[in-house]
Design a protein around this motif. Structure first.
Motif, PDB file in Angstrom:
ATOM      1  N   ASP A 141     -16.282  65.852  61.609  1.00 24.45           N
ATOM      2  CA  ASP A 141     -16.794  64.488  61.721  1.00 24.45           C
ATOM      3  C   ASP A 141     -17.708  64.070  60.567  1.00 24.45           C
ATOM      4  O   ASP A 141     -18.189  62.948  60.534  1.00 24.45           O
ATOM      5  CB  ASP A 141     -17.505  64.278  63.057  1.00 24.45           C
ATOM      6  N   GLY A 142     -17.959  64.966  59.614  1.00 27.98           N
ATOM      7  CA  GLY A 142     -18.777  64.634  58.453  1.00 27.98           C
ATOM      8  C   GLY A 142     -20.258  64.543  58.706  1.00 27.98           C
ATOM      9  O   GLY A 142     -21.024  64.152  57.821  1.00 27.98           O
ATOM     10  N   GLU A 143     -20.735  64.921  59.903  1.00 32.55           N
ATOM     11  CA  GLU A 143     -22.162  64.819  60.193  1.00 32.55           C
ATOM     12  C   GLU A 143     -22.945  65.914  59.485  1.00 32.55           C
ATOM     13  O   GLU A 143     -22.566  67.080  59.495  1.00 32.55           O
ATOM     14  CB  GLU A 143     -22.437  64.887  61.689  1.00 32.55           C
ATOM     15  N   CYS A 144     -24.071  65.513  58.878  1.00 32.83           N
ATOM     16  CA  CYS A 144     -24.969  66.458  58.206  1.00 32.83           C
ATOM     17  C   CYS A 144     -25.808  67.167  59.257  1.00 32.83           C
ATOM     18  O   CYS A 144     -26.489  66.539  60.054  1.00 32.83           O
ATOM     19  CB  CYS A 144     -25.870  65.721  57.220  1.00 32.83           C
ATOM     20  N   PHE A 145     -25.750  68.508  59.249  1.00 31.30           N
ATOM     21  CA  PHE A 145     -26.539  69.280  60.206  1.00 31.30           C
ATOM     22  C   PHE A 145     -27.615  70.111  59.517  1.00 31.30           C
ATOM     23  O   PHE A 145     -28.411  70.776  60.177  1.00 31.30           O
ATOM     24  CB  PHE A 145     -25.634  70.177  61.069  1.00 31.30           C
ATOM     25  N   SER A 146     -27.670  70.055  58.191  1.00 36.55           N
ATOM     26  CA  SER A 146     -28.667  70.815  57.448  1.00 36.55           C
ATOM     27  C   SER A 146     -28.872  70.163  56.086  1.00 36.55           C
ATOM     28  O   SER A 146     -27.902  69.828  55.404  1.00 36.55           O
ATOM     29  CB  SER A 146     -28.190  72.261  57.265  1.00 36.55           C
ATOM     30  N   GLY A 147     -30.130  69.954  55.711  1.00 32.24           N
ATOM     31  CA  GLY A 147     -30.414  69.389  54.394  1.00 32.24           C
ATOM     32  C   GLY A 147     -31.118  68.057  54.471  1.00 32.24           C
ATOM     33  O   GLY A 147     -31.479  67.586  55.549  1.00 32.24           O
ATOM     34  N   PRO A 148     -31.313  67.419  53.317  1.00 30.13           N
ATOM     35  CA  PRO A 148     -32.138  66.210  53.238  1.00 30.13           C
ATOM     36  C   PRO A 148     -31.551  64.984  53.945  1.00 30.13           C
ATOM     37  O   PRO A 148     -32.269  64.020  54.159  1.00 30.13           O
ATOM     38  CB  PRO A 148     -32.259  65.954  51.730  1.00 30.13           C
ATOM     39  N   CYS A 149     -30.298  65.023  54.303  1.00 28.73           N
ATOM     40  CA  CYS A 149     -29.707  63.875  55.006  1.00 28.73           C
ATOM     41  C   CYS A 149     -29.361  64.235  56.452  1.00 28.73           C
ATOM     42  O   CYS A 149     -28.451  63.645  57.043  1.00 28.73           O
ATOM     43  CB  CYS A 149     -28.489  63.352  54.255  1.00 28.73           C
ATOM     44  N   TYR A 150     -30.107  65.176  57.036  1.00 18.38           N
ATOM     45  CA  TYR A 150     -29.879  65.618  58.414  1.00 18.38           C
ATOM     46  C   TYR A 150     -29.694  64.420  59.334  1.00 18.38           C
ATOM     47  O   TYR A 150     -30.471  63.464  59.320  1.00 18.38           O
ATOM     48  CB  TYR A 150     -31.064  66.468  58.894  1.00 18.38           C
ATOM     49  N   GLY A 151     -28.632  64.470  60.137  1.00 12.61           N
ATOM     50  CA  GLY A 151     -28.347  63.410  61.102  1.00 12.61           C
ATOM     51  C   GLY A 151     -27.505  62.272  60.553  1.00 12.61           C
ATOM     52  O   GLY A 151     -26.956  61.495  61.320  1.00 12.61           O
ATOM     53  N   GLU A 152     -27.404  62.155  59.241  1.00 18.40           N
ATOM     54  CA  GLU A 152     -26.535  61.142  58.640  1.00 18.40           C
ATOM     55  C   GLU A 152     -25.127  61.721  58.537  1.00 18.40           C
ATOM     56  O   GLU A 152     -24.915  62.903  58.794  1.00 18.40           O
ATOM     57  CB  GLU A 152     -27.050  60.738  57.264  1.00 18.40           C
ATOM     58  N   SER A 153     -24.173  60.907  58.136  1.00 12.43           N
ATOM     59  CA  SER A 153     -22.789  61.371  58.045  1.00 12.43           C
ATOM     60  C   SER A 153     -22.127  60.891  56.765  1.00 12.43           C
ATOM     61  O   SER A 153     -22.497  59.859  56.210  1.00 12.43           O
ATOM     62  CB  SER A 153     -21.966  60.844  59.225  1.00 12.43           C
ATOM     63  N   LEU A 154     -21.146  61.656  56.346  1.00 10.30           N
ATOM     64  CA  LEU A 154     -20.275  61.220  55.263  1.00 10.30           C
ATOM     65  C   LEU A 154     -19.464  60.029  55.765  1.00 10.30           C
ATOM     66  O   LEU A 154     -19.260  59.876  56.974  1.00 10.30           O
ATOM     67  CB  LEU A 154     -19.326  62.349  54.864  1.00 10.30           C
ATOM     68  N   GLU A 155     -18.977  59.214  54.854  1.00 10.09           N
ATOM     69  CA  GLU A 155     -18.150  58.076  55.242  1.00 10.09           C
ATOM     70  C   GLU A 155     -16.718  58.554  55.454  1.00 10.09           C
ATOM     71  O   GLU A 155     -16.015  58.909  54.505  1.00 10.09           O
ATOM     72  CB  GLU A 155     -18.182  56.993  54.164  1.00 10.09           C
ATOM     73  N   ALA A 156     -16.307  58.572  56.724  1.00 11.08           N
ATOM     74  CA  ALA A 156     -14.953  58.996  57.067  1.00 11.08           C
ATOM     75  C   ALA A 156     -13.959  57.897  56.683  1.00 11.08           C
ATOM     76  O   ALA A 156     -14.266  56.705  56.743  1.00 11.08           O
ATOM     77  CB  ALA A 156     -14.845  59.294  58.554  1.00 11.08           C
TER      78      ALA A 156
END
Length: 120
Positions: free
Chosen positions: A86-101
């Motif tokens: 799903d492209g969701e960030c689970f670690s790092g500076p954008c935690y909780g944001e997602s890539l654009e699918a």
């Protein structure tokens, strides 16, 4: 051969993405941001090649979007890690944001097809 509309773009054939691997694609004509695809069996996940943290491309080298174990997408700039499904960030500076699918379909010939304006 099945039809591809003017509003669609063929990235490649599914078999041109090795199982469990990723592949990058240049921007659409007039666009600035490329795309990348990851193959998991018959499924292909496509995302815009831009980290939600500061918009940099994710790949440090062509077609290198995954970690060493090929289990997650990794941003080469800051090490953010994203789920493939799903492209969701689970670690790092954008935690909780997602890539654009990017919506993707596979036609009867095995072509990976996305909207023509994806990544523009």
């Amino acid at each position: 051969m099945s039809e591809v509309s003017a509003k669609e773009r063929v990235l490649c054939r599914v078999d041109e993405i090795p199982e469990g691997e990723s592949r990058g694609f240049p921007p659409a004509p007039g666009g600035f941001t490329g795309l990348f695809a990851i193959r998991r069996g018959a499924a292909v996940h496509v995302y815009v090649n831009s980290c939600p943290h500061i918009g940099l491309p994710l790949d440090p080298a062509p077609d290198r979007f995954l970690d060493a174990k090929k289990q997650h997408i990794v941003c080469s700039a800051h090490g953010a890690r994203f789920r493939i499904e799903d492209g969701e960030c689970f670690s790092g500076p954008c935690y909780g944001e997602s890539l654009e699918a990017v919506p993707v379909r596979i036609d009867a010939e095995g072509r990976v097809i996305v909207p023509a304006d994806a990544g523009v």
